[in-house]
Design an enzyme around this catalytic site. Structure first.
Site: not given
Lengths: 333, 333
Positions: B57, B220
């Site tokens: 991320h 995700h």
């Protein structure tokens, strides 16, 4: 073509509208001409820095308008040179009486239009203009849109360093000399893992196989040196750094290193590449003293990266460290 | 899978090696534990902020370690919660005597491991720990890895604002209260145009058709509300902003707006989306007073974006404006 856009023919203007809303503390946008100005331009007595080029490389150039960097950026259509009227307007608008430096990436259309604009600005408004051409890409000698080497990653460093010199009060000759010194001491090379799709074209400008990479890619998808099978990052780094080290003597040098993402390559990979670049540069007897890692000169959503190494000296490092406040690069203020 | 990596099982550590080399002026990295520390941690008398989560991320979380934001970030494997031993080490290391705030995105594994670490740190070292859970994603109530709402873009704003409060000397209860106020007043939603490929998995976590988008995507790749045909940016913005406005009363509010890139979506599209978001927010009777546009909480090379709207007050805005010096966000120093 999957893009977050409305009308493929209006992408640049639509995007600049959002850019202006998001950064109204730093810049303003001439929405008729698609020119981005530093909010307080013209700055009386300061050399004005004007750059620009095709859109699709954001944050370059508009993202680098502000204190300590550019005074104006002319946004062309995607992958298309800005027009002389954009550049003339920018040149005249940011003239604070100390003359204007044009920072131009080496592409035939850009060179032609910046030259024409410089002549027009001189004739119409008696503005003194110097131009410095950035041609740092060691991949190929001539290219699709270029006589000589292409201008790529070093442009970001040149805009930062020349911008700092202008901000510090250097005169036009001195700022131009700094920019030329950056160009003389910097080299770049890039690699692509995928192509990219200009909105109006609607299809990728080139295609690569599932296991292929293009070594020496240009920022508009221009062919590089060779297409070869994808390799581990350690080898990719060597394919990029070795030609740079072979082109200029970096031994014993202090280096400002720039690992740039071309668009779709995530930061986790760019930092990994940076570690590989550092390893190779150190083994070659040079030392990285400053760095920049991230997507700063992109090719829309192309996956890949480029490496730029600038042989620095104390003055260039000091200018690199100087405060800057732009939408795309911010430090020290 | 085309990635600039060496060994798919070593990506996080290899990347952190480069991250440490590139940002040694701001952070240091415990390479054994994959924990990133602010260079001057622990800061005596200051509340310590610890966050972390799965890697992939970036720049979240490691990129937000530094003055005015986090004291430590624990980097888990890609899309995998950090372990309790990482979090305990971070918590003990940055304890400057004023206690520790854990900022935790709402995923079951993260919650469990941060809770366990807080208990261990309290038992082993008598460190007082408060935890604030971020759960801002309005897309779905429960999700693949989540009881309740997922924690997404608001995390970036919470780390900035709570970090500024800690830097200004607020005590642990006050810093935790600020973080909770951010969470109570912020909402997010995202959209994906493509999937992404975790290096060790080697294949995309989901696939979308050439003309499809996933509305309400998780960071995700968790499913959102619906899969539907790609739409113009103006409609995409409505699909993201309307559910946010329906979930919280933003009328008359001053808003900090965040248009986030999930990885592969270029800035030119994110700014265009920002203009659309601004239009919708204004029409709804609220006013954006601060903004952030760019890839700050990504999903590897996923294409798409998310929108976060925070209903701010004078104190939150002042904390947002406070100086910050981290690899991923830098302003005012």
């Amino acid at each position: 073509m999957k893009k977050l856009i409305n009308d493929a023919t209006a992408v640049v203007g639509d995007s600049l509208a959002g850019f202006e809303l998001a950064h109204s503390d730093l810049i303003r946008v001439d929405r008729q001409l698609n020119v981005v100005y530093r909010l307080d331009a013209p700055v009386t007595g300061k050399v004005g820095l004007v750059s620009g080029g095709g859109s699709g490389h954001e944050p370059l150039h508009a993202g680098f308008v502000g204190h300590g960097m550019l005074d104006a950026a002319c946004a062309g259509a995607v992958f298309t040179s800005p027009t002389p009227d954009q550049i003339v307007a920018a040149t005249r608008t940011v003239d604070g009486g100390a003359g204007i430096l044009h920072l131009v990436k080496n592409y035939t259309g850009d060179i032609m239009n910046f030259e024409m604009a410089a002549e027009l600005a001189a004739a119409e408004a008696d503005v003194r203009v110097e131009a410095v051409v950035i041609d740092d890409d060691v991949a190929v000698q001539d290219s699709l849109y270029t006589a000589g080497r292409r201008g790529v990653g070093l442009t970001v460093l040149a805009e930062k360093i020349a911008g700092a010199a202008a901000e510090a009060g250097a005169d036009l000759d001195a700022v131009a000399a700094i920019a030329r010194r950056v160009n003389a001491n910097g080299r770049s090379m890039g690699i692509a893992l995928t192509g990219c799709t200009p909105p109006e074209k609607g299809s990728p400008i080139f295609e690569l196989g599932d296991d292929e990479m293009e070594v020496g890619i240009g920022i508009h998808g221009e062919p590089g040196r060779e297409r070869r099978p994808l390799a581990p990052a350690s080898q990719v780094a060597e394919l990029l750094v070795e030609p740079i080290l072979a082109d200029l003597d970096y031994r014993g040098a202090e280096i400002i290193a720039f690992v740039n993402g071309l668009g779709a390559t995530p930061l986790i990979e760019l930092y990994l590449m940076y570690a590989e670049v550092e390893r190779i540069v150190s083994a070659a007897g040079a030392r990285i003293v400053r760095s920049l890692v991230g997507p700063y000169i992109t090719s829309l959503e192309m996956a890949g990266c480029s490496v730029t190494l600038l042989r620095a000296d104390d003055e260039l490092i000091k200018l690199w460290d100087a405060p800057v406040a732009t939408p795309g690069l911010r430090r020290g203020m």
